[in-house]
Scaffold this active site. Sequence first.
Site, PDB file in Angstrom:
ATOM      1  N   ASP A 197      -6.975  15.040  -1.749  1.00  7.81           N
ATOM      2  CA  ASP A 197      -6.184  14.155  -2.575  1.00  7.81           C
ATOM      3  C   ASP A 197      -6.644  14.410  -4.017  1.00  7.81           C
ATOM      4  OD1 ASP A 197      -4.807  11.752  -3.506  1.00  7.81           O
ATOM      5  OD2 ASP A 197      -6.823  10.909  -3.656  1.00  7.81           O
ATOM      6  N   ASP A 231      -5.800  12.045  -7.264  1.00 10.40           N
ATOM      7  CA  ASP A 231      -6.144  10.852  -8.043  1.00 10.40           C
ATOM      8  C   ASP A 231      -7.303  10.077  -7.413  1.00 10.40           C
ATOM      9  OD1 ASP A 231      -4.119  11.273  -9.944  1.00 10.40           O
ATOM     10  OD2 ASP A 231      -2.628  10.336  -8.645  1.00 10.40           O
TER      11      ASP A 231
HETATM   12 MG   LIG Z   1      -6.297   8.997  -4.449  1.00 13.38          MG
END
Ligand SMILES: [Mg+2]
Length: 250
Positions: A44, A46
């Site tokens: 992932d 962010d």
């Molecule tokens: Mg995230």
Amino acid sequence: MLKPFHHNNQWHFCLSPACFCFSIMTTLSQTKEIFRRADAVCFDVDSTVIREEGIDELAKFCGVGDAVTEMTRKAMGGSVSFKTALTERLSIIRCSREQVNKLITDHPPQLTAGIKELVDTLHQHNVKVFLISGGFRCIVEHVATQLNIPLHHVYANRLKFYFNGEYAGFDETQPTAESNGKGKVISMLKEKHGFKNVVMIGDGATDLEACPPANAFIGFGGNVIRQQVKERSVWYVTSFGELLKELEKI
Ligand SMILES: [Mg+2]
């Protein structure tokens, strides 16, 4: 007939039609072994690879930070669909191409400590590294370049602009625009490349939900700890150094 299926980090074996089910937890040592043997690792972006939430930074830069941060919080609670939440937030931000470019130049995304070393080490072990993000491709590509991750290994949402650079929406056909989009990308990667051991690493519920089809999930709490993800992760780390240490055992 015995039908094994993987759900919530557990293998379930059901004898149908009899109502006889039992489950075996994927243990910490099994998860670590899958990580050591991984042919692909998906991160992932962010609050995982970078320290902030890209959409919140973009909103702040465009002067609508508070309104959008509140909507991001709600979206993470899962009360609205991912696509709806994204549509609503972008309709407030309405960033131009120029604003996005200026954000990347003036406030480039901050890499989380240890991520460069971890990605370099995975590459040295011939592990394919992918970035799968509900954020925006123009920002995620900048991150990928810093980490020597090829741009065709980036899966993220695409902002659209009119010829004059004004905001024109986003590409709603990308899998990452949907709830469960990260899982869809991982299924596609397994089919396309024949990966046997795919690991998903992230801080959020959408990352956890991508396992399965991911073979293992590692929760990351180095930037923000999401209690629900922490509780449901077989392996939860707060620094990438812990993952590097595991690779040193290979
Ligand atoms: Mg995230």
